[in-house]
Design a protein around this motif. Structure first.
Motif, mmCIF file in Angstrom:
data_model
loop_
_atom_site.group_PDB
_atom_site.id
_atom_site.type_symbol
_atom_site.label_atom_id
_atom_site.label_comp_id
_atom_site.label_asym_id
_atom_site.label_seq_id
_atom_site.Cartn_x
_atom_site.Cartn_y
_atom_site.Cartn_z
ATOM 1 N N MET A 1 -0.191 5.366 1.736
ATOM 2 C CA MET A 1 -0.781 4.215 2.379
ATOM 3 C C MET A 1 -2.127 3.851 1.746
ATOM 4 N N ASN B 1 -1.715 1.574 -1.087
ATOM 5 C CA ASN B 1 -1.425 0.209 -0.660
ATOM 6 C C ASN B 1 -2.718 -0.581 -0.458
ATOM 7 N N SER C 1 -4.610 -0.972 -3.997
ATOM 8 C CA SER C 1 -3.771 -1.288 -5.147
ATOM 9 C C SER C 1 -4.443 -2.279 -6.095
ATOM 10 N N LYS D 1 1.884 -2.488 -4.448
ATOM 11 C CA LYS D 1 1.916 -2.328 -2.992
ATOM 12 C C LYS D 1 3.313 -1.964 -2.516
ATOM 13 N N TYR D 2 4.328 -2.639 -3.052
ATOM 14 C CA TYR D 2 5.706 -2.301 -2.686
ATOM 15 C C TYR D 2 6.050 -0.881 -3.104
ATOM 16 N N SER E 1 4.150 1.634 -3.520
ATOM 17 C CA SER E 1 3.421 2.679 -2.803
ATOM 18 C C SER E 1 4.207 3.188 -1.599
ATOM 19 N N TYR E 2 5.093 2.368 -1.071
ATOM 20 C CA TYR E 2 5.904 2.809 0.068
ATOM 21 C C TYR E 2 7.040 3.740 -0.351
#
Length: 108
Positions: free
Chosen positions: A1, A4, A7, A31-32, A34-35
């Motif tokens: 997180m 995110n 980033s 960001k995508y 990182s999940y």
């Protein structure tokens, strides 16, 4: 997180000399991605557990299945989604692997 939230800073640190459009798009993609880190960690931990139980074939076979699914999705979605197909394929690869690894992890 944390990745995110930071980033953009990471992207600027790595690619500061690029134009703003590149920085903005790379930030969105990071960001995508990182999940996916927790899913990747779960897969690696469970795969390591299988190795410790001397089950040496299952984890590489499941990784091969995930890779084939990811490659197929990348090819199938590339024309319509572009680079975003790689992110979708990576997530799908991780999600496909998890059900084949998790049920075989017992007594942790």
């Amino acid at each position: 997180m944390v990745l995110n939230f930071f980033s953009r800073d990471v992207v600027v640190l790595l690619y500061g000399a690029k134009n703003s459009n590149f920085i903005n798009l790379t930030t969105v993609y990071l960001k995508y991605m990182s999940y996916s880190i927790p899913l990747a960690l779960v897969n690696v931990v469970f795969g390591s557990y299988l190795y410790s139980q001397k089950k040496f074939i299952r984890f590489p076979a499941v990784q091969l299945l995930g890779t084939v699914v990811g490659l197929g999705l990348t090819v199938w979605l590339a024309r319509t989604m572009g680079i975003m197909s790689l992110i979708i394929a990576f997530f799908a690869s991780l999600l496909v692997q998890l059900p084949f690894i998790f049920p075989n992890v017992k007594n942790i």
